[in-house]
Design a protein around this motif. Structure first.
Motif, PDB file in Angstrom:
ATOM      1  N   ASP A   1       0.813  -1.217   0.000  1.00  0.00           N
ATOM      2  CA  ASP A   1       0.000   0.000   0.000  1.00  0.00           C
ATOM      3  C   ASP A   1       0.849   1.271   0.000  1.00  0.00           C
ATOM      4  O   ASP A   1       0.527   2.237  -0.704  1.00  0.00           O
ATOM      5  CB  ASP A   1      -0.940  -0.004   1.203  1.00  0.00           C
ATOM      6  CG  ASP A   1      -1.960  -1.135   1.111  1.00  0.00           C
ATOM      7  OD1 ASP A   1      -2.221  -1.595  -0.025  1.00  0.00           O
ATOM      8  OD2 ASP A   1      -2.470  -1.557   2.162  1.00  0.00           O
ATOM      9  N   ASP A   2       1.879   1.297   0.811  1.00  0.00           N
ATOM     10  CA  ASP A   2       2.666   2.532   0.970  1.00  0.00           C
ATOM     11  C   ASP A   2       3.896   2.575   0.072  1.00  0.00           C
ATOM     12  O   ASP A   2       4.759   3.438   0.249  1.00  0.00           O
ATOM     13  CB  ASP A   2       3.115   2.681   2.432  1.00  0.00           C
ATOM     14  CG  ASP A   2       1.949   2.883   3.376  1.00  0.00           C
ATOM     15  OD1 ASP A   2       0.931   3.427   2.909  1.00  0.00           O
ATOM     16  OD2 ASP A   2       2.052   2.489   4.550  1.00  0.00           O
ATOM     17  N   PHE A   3       4.022   1.639  -0.865  1.00  0.00           N
ATOM     18  CA  PHE A   3       5.217   1.591  -1.710  1.00  0.00           C
ATOM     19  C   PHE A   3       5.353   2.888  -2.510  1.00  0.00           C
ATOM     20  O   PHE A   3       4.409   3.323  -3.169  1.00  0.00           O
ATOM     21  CB  PHE A   3       5.127   0.396  -2.655  1.00  0.00           C
ATOM     22  CG  PHE A   3       6.325   0.260  -3.561  1.00  0.00           C
ATOM     23  CD1 PHE A   3       7.587   0.043  -3.036  1.00  0.00           C
ATOM     24  CD2 PHE A   3       6.181   0.362  -4.942  1.00  0.00           C
ATOM     25  CE1 PHE A   3       8.683  -0.085  -3.871  1.00  0.00           C
ATOM     26  CE2 PHE A   3       7.271   0.241  -5.780  1.00  0.00           C
ATOM     27  CZ  PHE A   3       8.535   0.018  -5.241  1.00  0.00           C
TER      28      PHE A   3
ATOM     29  N   LYS B   1       6.045   5.794  -1.019  1.00  0.00           N
ATOM     30  CA  LYS B   1       5.787   6.907  -0.121  1.00  0.00           C
ATOM     31  C   LYS B   1       6.914   7.038   0.900  1.00  0.00           C
ATOM     32  O   LYS B   1       7.694   6.114   1.126  1.00  0.00           O
ATOM     33  CB  LYS B   1       4.441   6.710   0.583  1.00  0.00           C
ATOM     34  CG  LYS B   1       3.256   6.679  -0.376  1.00  0.00           C
ATOM     35  CD  LYS B   1       1.947   6.516   0.369  1.00  0.00           C
ATOM     36  CE  LYS B   1       0.770   6.479  -0.617  1.00  0.00           C
ATOM     37  NZ  LYS B   1      -0.524   6.301   0.081  1.00  0.00           N
ATOM     38  N   LEU B   2       6.981   8.212   1.550  1.00  0.00           N
ATOM     39  CA  LEU B   2       8.082   8.492   2.472  1.00  0.00           C
ATOM     40  C   LEU B   2       8.075   7.555   3.676  1.00  0.00           C
ATOM     41  O   LEU B   2       9.124   7.205   4.210  1.00  0.00           O
ATOM     42  CB  LEU B   2       8.016   9.947   2.945  1.00  0.00           C
ATOM     43  CG  LEU B   2       8.249  11.021   1.871  1.00  0.00           C
ATOM     44  CD1 LEU B   2       8.105  12.412   2.483  1.00  0.00           C
ATOM     45  CD2 LEU B   2       9.619  10.857   1.241  1.00  0.00           C
ATOM     46  N   GLN B   3       6.881   7.141   4.124  1.00  0.00           N
ATOM     47  CA  GLN B   3       6.792   6.315   5.325  1.00  0.00           C
ATOM     48  C   GLN B   3       6.962   4.830   5.056  1.00  0.00           C
ATOM     49  O   GLN B   3       6.890   4.018   5.987  1.00  0.00           O
ATOM     50  CB  GLN B   3       5.460   6.552   6.047  1.00  0.00           C
ATOM     51  CG  GLN B   3       4.226   6.094   5.264  1.00  0.00           C
ATOM     52  CD  GLN B   3       3.673   7.201   4.402  1.00  0.00           C
ATOM     53  OE1 GLN B   3       4.381   8.127   4.034  1.00  0.00           O
ATOM     54  NE2 GLN B   3       2.375   7.119   4.092  1.00  0.00           N
ATOM     55  N   PHE B   4       7.214   4.435   3.794  1.00  0.00           N
ATOM     56  CA  PHE B   4       7.335   3.010   3.472  1.00  0.00           C
ATOM     57  C   PHE B   4       8.610   2.443   4.079  1.00  0.00           C
ATOM     58  O   PHE B   4       9.694   3.034   3.976  1.00  0.00           O
ATOM     59  CB  PHE B   4       7.351   2.814   1.953  1.00  0.00           C
ATOM     60  CG  PHE B   4       7.466   1.369   1.536  1.00  0.00           C
ATOM     61  CD1 PHE B   4       6.396   0.500   1.683  1.00  0.00           C
ATOM     62  CD2 PHE B   4       8.659   0.882   1.011  1.00  0.00           C
ATOM     63  CE1 PHE B   4       6.505  -0.829   1.309  1.00  0.00           C
ATOM     64  CE2 PHE B   4       8.771  -0.440   0.619  1.00  0.00           C
ATOM     65  CZ  PHE B   4       7.696  -1.299   0.769  1.00  0.00           C
TER      66      PHE B   4
ATOM     67  N   THR C   1      17.321   2.044  -0.515  1.00  0.00           N
ATOM     68  CA  THR C   1      16.885   2.296  -1.892  1.00  0.00           C
ATOM     69  C   THR C   1      15.397   2.643  -1.926  1.00  0.00           C
ATOM     70  O   THR C   1      14.977   3.525  -2.697  1.00  0.00           O
ATOM     71  CB  THR C   1      17.171   1.063  -2.765  1.00  0.00           C
ATOM     72  OG1 THR C   1      18.557   0.715  -2.671  1.00  0.00           O
ATOM     73  CG2 THR C   1      16.827   1.334  -4.220  1.00  0.00           C
ATOM     74  N   CYS C   2      14.596   1.950  -1.112  1.00  0.00           N
ATOM     75  CA  CYS C   2      13.159   2.273  -1.038  1.00  0.00           C
ATOM     76  C   CYS C   2      12.962   3.704  -0.535  1.00  0.00           C
ATOM     77  O   CYS C   2      12.074   4.435  -1.020  1.00  0.00           O
ATOM     78  CB  CYS C   2      12.444   1.291  -0.111  1.00  0.00           C
ATOM     79  SG  CYS C   2      12.335  -0.385  -0.777  1.00  0.00           S
TER      80      CYS C   2
ATOM     81  N   THR D   1      10.079  10.166  -5.885  1.00  0.00           N
ATOM     82  CA  THR D   1       8.698  10.206  -6.389  1.00  0.00           C
ATOM     83  C   THR D   1       7.862  11.238  -5.653  1.00  0.00           C
ATOM     84  O   THR D   1       7.087  11.983  -6.278  1.00  0.00           O
ATOM     85  CB  THR D   1       8.054   8.813  -6.250  1.00  0.00           C
ATOM     86  OG1 THR D   1       8.147   8.376  -4.879  1.00  0.00           O
ATOM     87  CG2 THR D   1       8.746   7.813  -7.148  1.00  0.00           C
ATOM     88  N   THR D   2       7.980  11.298  -4.327  1.00  0.00           N
ATOM     89  CA  THR D   2       7.159  12.234  -3.552  1.00  0.00           C
ATOM     90  C   THR D   2       7.511  13.677  -3.865  1.00  0.00           C
ATOM     91  O   THR D   2       6.627  14.536  -3.989  1.00  0.00           O
ATOM     92  CB  THR D   2       7.326  11.959  -2.047  1.00  0.00           C
ATOM     93  OG1 THR D   2       6.982  10.595  -1.768  1.00  0.00           O
ATOM     94  CG2 THR D   2       6.438  12.889  -1.220  1.00  0.00           C
ATOM     95  N   LEU D   3       8.792  13.950  -3.982  1.00  0.00           N
ATOM     96  CA  LEU D   3       9.243  15.324  -4.232  1.00  0.00           C
ATOM     97  C   LEU D   3       9.295  15.654  -5.714  1.00  0.00           C
ATOM     98  O   LEU D   3       9.659  16.776  -6.069  1.00  0.00           O
ATOM     99  CB  LEU D   3      10.624  15.539  -3.589  1.00  0.00           C
ATOM    100  CG  LEU D   3      10.693  15.260  -2.083  1.00  0.00           C
ATOM    101  CD1 LEU D   3      12.103  15.452  -1.566  1.00  0.00           C
ATOM    102  CD2 LEU D   3       9.722  16.149  -1.317  1.00  0.00           C
TER     103      LEU D   3
END
Length: 770
Positions: free
Chosen positions: A417-419, A421-424, A484-485, A492-494
């Motif tokens: 789900d969070d792939f 994203k910053l919190q992943f 790496t994640c 991607t987020t930024l």
């Protein structure tokens, strides 16, 4: 009886009962055997009884004792104020005075042959010569004043003593000169007294001096051979060898200072080696005292440093040292000079003697050979290490099956789900699915289509990278995958690509760099020291090894997914790769942290090359430290892995024998862990994440998370202090589960406002490769 005639009866000769010795000859007058007449000895000035008593007293002993006896005899026989002997026999190129009257000088006087007083004394004839006090050396006048104050202002007569009775046979001049001060006897009487005395005493005196010289040479040779034996057993470590040479050189000639100046690798300068610095300030190879000795190959004995034209006073001003005298000898590797040994300030003497010159010359010869062999041994050892390590790097095959590559290309991608994203948290991904997600990251960033990368070659490269990560508790493949994640989430987020912050090639370099930033991490200092011979850097040894290993995997058969790029683009990628991986070194980051903060937050040219380089280095640091911004329970697990790897490394060091008294978990003070973790967050984690939060406010959550963890570590201190168990048991216990504790958002961490270039506290060394 007319026919009677007289005749002589034959008389039988008397037999000689003893055969005449060789020194008996027949007299030409009567043919009878007579002994050669011994010439009659007549003493004109000496009292036979006194002279016999003197000869009897000259028994076995030191030459100083014999000289005192002779001085005492002349004092009594001539009734002078004092008497002293100038020795020209024992020392080449100098005149020595060591006793005045009956007093042994604390430091013998070594006077040059061109001294006015010495010149007059040396040119004296048998009858003696008068020398004025105004010709006397100031040091000699001072000693005379202390020993015999009434001697100054009187008359001095010098009487030479020759080694042979015939003065014409002594081409080198007198061996001694006896100086009589304020003599009350007639000069003719004194001259005859001295001649008669040394006629009987000189052989004993000279033989004693010769015996002492032989003993001195024997002891000096033994001392040098002992030093050489010690030096040639330390050829393995050039640094230790140079320290021993400096110490032994000082002791051999009793000098205050010993320095070595050796030719640099480019043969342009002489580099200084002393007790404080090995490989210090370079000097021009043909200037100054060291440069002169190196250029000419001649020994230089300077008795007055500040009065010599080759000495530069500025050298002393920079060191806070006063040089009185210098002895400098060349260092040779057999034929060619490659440096000099520089000795300064003779202890308990005015300057270095010719004996010191001989000892230093021999010391320089053997020292040069030892250093030359140590350098050759070092080269051989480094080449051997390079050969072994290169074979390990280049010859180890990548055991990758075609089926594994096919599986990566066509297998269904796992979904989280969070792939992206910053919190992943990448550690939630199973190990066997991690490589599939790496390929998916490259695909989602459109790097394959933009840069025309073939998927099967990229898949083999990723498998090769995974294959080269070691099974360590922390610095393993999952650490690289998790970082790496995090990097993928930032990109991607930024929206780095869509906002044109970084180019596709720079994004590719970031992804490959973070994936390979700890590849083949050894986890052992012994191996790291061996790796140091392969690389030029003194601080980023492991990072340079990670870079080299990455390129080796890239150049392996079927792994170079960038071989289609043109030369310029490929070189640009490799430059970015190198800069990014080396940026993960903690010391490198701390050196450029202040520069990063100023340029990145205040620069008006965000697209400049320098800006993008510093931004990539900052992102690499944050991704490498991203485990610290995960939730508290993940941080606890990571801390367990870090300390497990640390103690595993210590066990390896014991096996290799490279560390003594290394800490074990049983005797490690667990109470230090919370404070060490807090110090780690303040010094290394908070500064880069604060800069990122200024550039990209979306990342402010990471700073808040680190502040929260500081509070948690503060709360955990009491549990570490009063709870028994292993580090893992304490860290993973329910008592340290603070996930339900709320930390007020206004609570800020106290960061140290010290220069980021300062070295971390010694307690941080336990945190391995952070």
């Amino acid at each position: 009886m007319d026919d009677f005639c007289q005749y002589n009866l034959f008389k039988k000769p008397k037999a000689h009962l003893m055969i005449p010795p060789p020194y008996v000859r027949k007299s030409e007058d009567d043919g009878k055997c007579r002994r050669k007449q011994t010439p009659t000895l007549r003493l004109k000035s000496s009292d036979p009884a006194h002279l016999l008593l003197l000869c009897e007293s000259l028994r076995q002993g030191h030459s100083r004792e014999l000289e005192i006896l002779l001085n005492k005899y002349f004092l009594e026989e001539t009734t002078c104020s004092t008497v002293f002997l100038i020795n020209f026999f024992s020392v080449r190129g100098e005149a020595v005075i060591r006793i005045i009257g009956k007093t042994l000088l604390e430091n013998q006087l070594n006077l040059p042959l061109n001294d006015n007083f010495v010149e007059d004394a040396f040119s004296a004839e048998r009858g003696g010569i008068h020398i004025g006090f105004n010709r006397m050396n100031s040091d000699l006048a001072t000693e005379l004043r202390e020993v015999a104050s009434d001697a100054l202002g009187g008359e001095i007569y010098a009487f030479p003593v020759f080694e042979h009775a015939d003065e014409s046979e002594d081409d080198k001049g007198p061996v001694f000169v006896i100086c009589i001060v304020n003599c009350t006897q007639q000069i003719t009487f004194v001259g005859q007294l001295i001649d008669e005395t040394f006629r009987f005493c000189l052989p004993v005196f000279l033989n004693t001096l010769k015996a002492e010289e032989q003993l001195r040479l024997k002891l000096q040779t033994h001392a040098i051979l002992t030093i050489v034996n010690g030096l040639f057993t330390r050829l393995v470590d050039l640094k230790d060898l140079l320290h021993d040479i400096l110490e032994e050189g000082r002791m051999l000639v009793s000098a205050e200072v010993c320095r070595l100046y050796m030719l640099d690798k480019k043969s342009v300068y002489l580099e200084e080696y002393n007790d404080e610095v090995l490989g210090g300030s370079p000097i021009t190879k043909n200037k100054g005292v060291a440069g002169f000795v190196f250029s000419t190959g001649n020994i230089l004995n300077i008795k007055d440093a500040y009065g010599h034209k080759l000495f530069h006073k500025a050298d002393d001003e920079g060191r806070g040292f006063i040089t009185r005298n210098i002895l400098c000898v060349p260092l040779r590797d057999g034929h060619n000079a490659f440096g000099v040994c520089y000795l300064a300030n003779k202890i308990e003497a005015e300057y270095f003697s010719v004996f010191d010159e001989d000892a230093a010359s021999m010391f320089g010869l053997y020292t040069g050979l030892a250093i030359a062999h140590a350098n050759k041994y070092k080269i051989i050892d480094e080449n051997l290490d390079k050969r072994i390590l290169t074979n390990n790097i280049l010859m180890e095959p990548l055991l990758i099956r075609p089926s594994d590559i096919k599986h990566m290309m066509y297998a269904q991608r796992p979904k989280f789900d969070d792939f992206g994203k910053l919190q992943f948290n990448g550690r939630d991904v199973p190990f066997h699915q991690s490589t599939l997600l790496v390929v998916q990251m490259f695909e989602n960033l459109n790097l394959l289509s933009t840069l025309k990368i073939e998927k099967n070659i990229l898949s083999k490269f990723i498998l090769g990278v995974q294959h080269n990560y070691r099974a360590l508790p922390y610095h393993n493949w999952m650490h690289a995958f998790s970082a790496t994640c995090f990097m993928y989430g930032l990109i991607t987020t930024l929206e780095f690509l869509s906002n044109d912050i970084l180019s596709p090639l720079e994004i590719l370099a970031l992804m490959v760099s973070i994936l390979c930033h700890d590849i083949d991490h050894t986890g052992c200092e012994k191996v790291e020291k061996s790796l140091a011979v392969l690389y030029t850097s003194n601080t980023s040894v492991l990072e340079e090894h990670h870079l080299t290993r990455t390129i080796c995997v890239l150049n392996s058969e079927g792994c170079n997914f960038l071989e289609h790029l043109d030369h310029k683009t490929y070189s640009r990628f490799l430059d970015c790769l190198k800069e990014n991986i080396l940026a993960t070194d903690a010391l490198t980051h701390m050196k450029i942290a202040r520069k990063q903060e100023i340029i990145l937050t205040k620069c008006n040219k965000p697209k400049s090359r320098q800006y993008r380089r510093l931004l990539c280095a900052l992102l690499m640091t944050c991704a490498d430290l991203s485990d610290q911004v995960q939730i508290w329970n993940v941080v606890r697990m990571i801390t367990v892995q870090i300390y497990a790897e640390c103690f595993q490394e210590n066990e390896a060091e014991k096996v290799f024998g490279t560390l003594e008294n290394v800490p074990e978990e049983d005797n490690f003070d667990k109470c230090l862990i919370p404070e060490m973790q807090m110090d780690f967050i303040r010094r290394l984690c908070l500064p880069p994440f604060k800069v990122v939060s200024i550039l990209f406010p979306e990342t402010r959550v990471f700073v808040d998370t680190l502040v929260k963890h500081l509070r948690y570590w503060e709360e955990s201190k009491q549990y570490f202090m009063y709870t028994d168990g292993t580090i893992a048991e304490i860290l993973m216990s329910d008592m340290l589960d603070f996930s339900d504790i709320e930390v007020p958002p206004e609570e800020e961490a106290e960061t140290e406002d010290s220069d980021t270039g300062n070295s971390m506290d010694s307690k941080m060394s336990v945190l391995s490769d952070y």
